[in-house]
Design a protein around this motif. Structure first.
Motif, short mmCIF file in Angstrom:
data_model
loop_
_atom_site.label_atom_id
_atom_site.label_comp_id
_atom_site.label_asym_id
_atom_site.label_seq_id
_atom_site.Cartn_x
_atom_site.Cartn_y
_atom_site.Cartn_z
N VAL A 214 -9.33 -7.48 -13.81
CA VAL A 214 -10.44 -6.57 -13.52
C VAL A 214 -9.91 -5.24 -12.99
CG1 VAL A 214 -12.55 -6.25 -12.18
CG2 VAL A 214 -12.01 -8.50 -13.11
N GLN A 215 -8.84 -5.29 -12.18
CA GLN A 215 -8.22 -4.06 -11.69
C GLN A 215 -7.83 -3.16 -12.86
OE1 GLN A 215 -5.00 -4.41 -8.91
NE2 GLN A 215 -6.01 -5.99 -7.72
N ALA A 216 -7.16 -3.74 -13.84
CA ALA A 216 -6.71 -2.95 -14.99
C ALA A 216 -7.90 -2.36 -15.74
CB ALA A 216 -5.88 -3.83 -15.92
N GLN A 217 -8.98 -3.13 -15.86
CA GLN A 217 -10.16 -2.63 -16.56
C GLN A 217 -10.79 -1.47 -15.81
OE1 GLN A 217 -12.62 -6.09 -16.90
NE2 GLN A 217 -11.31 -7.09 -18.41
N ILE A 218 -10.87 -1.58 -14.48
CA ILE A 218 -11.47 -0.51 -13.67
C ILE A 218 -10.63 0.76 -13.76
CG2 ILE A 218 -12.01 0.20 -11.31
CD1 ILE A 218 -14.01 -1.79 -12.45
N ILE A 236 -7.51 6.95 -3.66
CA ILE A 236 -7.03 6.53 -2.34
C ILE A 236 -6.70 5.05 -2.39
CG2 ILE A 236 -7.68 6.24 0.08
CD1 ILE A 236 -9.47 8.71 -0.27
N THR A 237 -5.48 4.70 -2.04
CA THR A 237 -5.07 3.31 -2.15
C THR A 237 -3.84 3.05 -1.30
OG1 THR A 237 -4.39 1.59 -3.73
CG2 THR A 237 -3.64 3.82 -4.17
N HIS A 238 -3.57 1.78 -1.03
CA HIS A 238 -2.30 1.39 -0.43
C HIS A 238 -1.39 0.76 -1.47
CE1 HIS A 238 -4.87 -2.21 -0.30
NE2 HIS A 238 -3.75 -2.85 -0.54
N ASP A 239 -1.86 0.70 -2.71
CA ASP A 239 -1.15 0.04 -3.79
C ASP A 239 -0.38 1.09 -4.60
OD1 ASP A 239 -0.29 -1.33 -6.04
OD2 ASP A 239 -2.14 -2.50 -6.24
N LEU A 240 0.93 1.13 -4.45
CA LEU A 240 1.73 2.10 -5.17
C LEU A 240 1.71 1.86 -6.68
CD1 LEU A 240 4.85 2.46 -2.85
CD2 LEU A 240 3.01 4.10 -3.20
N GLY A 241 1.47 0.61 -7.08
CA GLY A 241 1.36 0.33 -8.51
C GLY A 241 0.20 1.05 -9.15
N VAL A 242 -0.91 1.19 -8.40
CA VAL A 242 -2.09 1.89 -8.91
C VAL A 242 -1.78 3.37 -9.10
CG1 VAL A 242 -4.42 2.64 -8.33
CG2 VAL A 242 -3.75 0.26 -7.96
N VAL A 243 -1.17 4.01 -8.10
CA VAL A 243 -0.92 5.45 -8.22
C VAL A 243 0.18 5.73 -9.24
CG1 VAL A 243 -1.77 6.07 -5.95
CG2 VAL A 243 0.59 5.38 -6.20
N PHE A 268 8.31 9.26 -6.78
CA PHE A 268 8.79 7.93 -7.12
C PHE A 268 10.29 7.91 -7.43
CE2 PHE A 268 4.32 6.66 -7.80
CZ PHE A 268 4.36 5.41 -7.18
N THR A 269 10.79 8.96 -8.04
CA THR A 269 12.20 8.96 -8.46
C THR A 269 13.12 9.61 -7.45
OG1 THR A 269 11.88 11.02 -9.71
CG2 THR A 269 11.57 8.93 -10.89
N LEU A 280 8.30 2.15 -0.99
CA LEU A 280 8.87 1.77 -2.30
C LEU A 280 9.66 0.47 -2.19
CD1 LEU A 280 10.06 5.27 -3.55
CD2 LEU A 280 8.14 3.95 -4.41
N GLY A 281 10.35 0.27 -1.07
CA GLY A 281 11.13 -0.94 -0.89
C GLY A 281 10.29 -2.18 -0.72
N SER A 282 9.05 -2.01 -0.31
CA SER A 282 8.17 -3.16 -0.10
C SER A 282 7.28 -3.45 -1.30
CB SER A 282 7.28 -2.91 1.12
OG SER A 282 6.45 -1.78 0.93
N MET A 283 7.48 -2.70 -2.40
CA MET A 283 6.65 -2.87 -3.59
C MET A 283 7.36 -3.77 -4.59
SD MET A 283 5.10 0.06 -6.17
CE MET A 283 6.72 0.52 -6.81
N PRO A 284 6.74 -4.86 -5.02
CA PRO A 284 7.37 -5.74 -6.01
C PRO A 284 7.48 -5.06 -7.37
CG PRO A 284 5.11 -6.43 -5.61
CD PRO A 284 5.41 -5.35 -4.61
N ARG A 285 8.55 -5.39 -8.10
CA ARG A 285 8.77 -4.85 -9.43
C ARG A 285 8.73 -5.98 -10.44
NH1 ARG A 285 11.59 0.16 -9.34
NH2 ARG A 285 11.50 0.03 -11.61
#
Length: 365
Positions: A214-218, A236-243, A268-269, A280-285
């Motif tokens: 649903v996240q991807a659809q939104i 506005i988010t705490h999710d770096l994957g979204v931004v 990001f780079t 960035l270090g706390s974000m799963p890849r």
């Protein structure tokens, strides 16, 4: 070294000065403080940025960093509310297409809200009125800004529900919020926010508590509608994957202030602030094999009533002792240009940051 204003912004960047800007949205030295019995809560303490039409700005940071307070300040929703018996203390300037929102006529601002600027709230179940059907709430949002009858407004509501992907919109228009799932409520709120084709859309944690499909659809929906209407979007988010997926530009907040700002690619780079490194270090890849555990940012976010002296991040920063003369704990760093359109608020030199990023941080990400 780039020439700086007293505010710490580089020449050509937003500063607290009079006069209408050329940017579509410009926030200048925004401060939002809340008086409490325990002291003054400095939720936003001197925030500046610009945003053009068709662009997406991602604002990230931990809970309590001032993200949502910033969005409500832009929408003008602090001035009407009271916190206890004390009103929020707001200063600075917010310009929307040549109109100053904070000091301008509040009746005019109310007419802009919902028509020229709209917001998708974090929790649609709380934001939607439980006593009224989804359709009635969208109809009201439309008729406030358009001189049309209820029948025309209802057709518009059904059209918007269909465009955001709600099945059988002609029937679901009469349903109540509790009859919708979380993803459907979020879609309904997006329909309400976009019913007047706003030029500025603020999405406050639009995918929180939704499952990943649903996240991807939104997110796809917001992106498609932005392309259609050419709106400027603040995500506005705490999710770096979204931004990483949505944003053209990125603003990192900590303790009510901006600690890093630049294009999403640059941040990001080539991130320039230790707090951004921690995020960035706390974000799963999922695009590579993960051989080491995620590295959380140690400690807890600071109290906005009693921020640490110097750099607000210094109690949690592994590199706080690198700058000489204990400056990290005595002097607050200003936001300075570290690259073309890339700004960071850190006392470490460019050489020190480059060495730490290249040798210690980047290899672990």
């Amino acid at each position: 070294m780039t020439q700086l204003h007293k505010t710490g912004a580089a020449v050509g960047e937003p500063v607290a000065a009079s006069g209408a800007p050329s940017a579509f949205l410009e926030v200048r030295d925004l401060k939002v403080h809340f008086p409490t019995d325990d002291g003054l809560v400095k939720s936003v303490d001197g925030l500046s940025f610009t945003l053009e039409k068709g662009r997406t700005l991602g604002i990230v940071g931990e809970s309590g960093s001032g993200k949502s307070v910033t969005s409500l300040g832009i929408m003008g929703l602090h001035t009407a509310g009271q916190y206890g018996r004390r009103k929020a203390q707001i200063s600075g300037e917010i310009w929307l297409e040549g109109t100053e929102l904070l000091s301008g006529d509040q009746d005019k601002v109310r007419k802009l809200r919902g028509r020229d600027m709209a917001m998708i709230f974090q929790d649609p179940l709380s934001a939607l009125h439980p006593y009224y059907s989804i359709g009635k709430q969208i109809v009201e949002a439309y008729r406030v800004h358009h001189d049309v009858d209820k029948k025309t407004a209802r057709r518009r509501a059904i059209e918007m529900l269909d465009r955001v992907g709600i099945p059988q919109p002609d029937k679901r228009v009469d349903a109540y919020p509790h009859e919708f799932s979380g993803g459907m409520r979020q879609r309904a709120m997006i329909a309400m926010a976009l019913v007047n084709n706003p030029e500025l859309l603020i999405a406050d944690e639009p995918t929180t508590a939704l499952d990943v499909t649903v996240q991807a659809q939104i997110l796809d929906l917001i992106r498609d509608l932005q392309k259609e209407f050419g709106s400027a979007v603040i995500m506005i988010t705490h999710d770096l994957g979204v931004v990483a997926e949505m944003a053209d530009e990125l603003l990192v907040m900590y303790g009510g202030r901006c600690v890093e700002r630049g294009t999403a690619t640059e941040v990001f780079t080539e991130p320039q602030h230790p707090y951004t490194w921690g995020l960035l270090g706390s974000m799963p890849r999922i695009d590579r094999d993960q051989t080491e555990r995620l590295i959380p940012v140690k400690g807890s976010p600071p109290s906005l009533i009693n921020l640490p002296n110097g750099c607000a991040f210094n109690p949690r920063c592994p590199y706080a002792d690198i700058p000489k003369d204990n400056i990290t704990r005595t002097e607050r760093p200003e936001l300075r240009e570290v690259g073309s359109g890339h700004f960071s608020a850190c006392h470490m030199s460019a050489e020190e940051r480059e060495r730490i990023w290249t040798e210690e941080i980047a290899p672990k990400l």
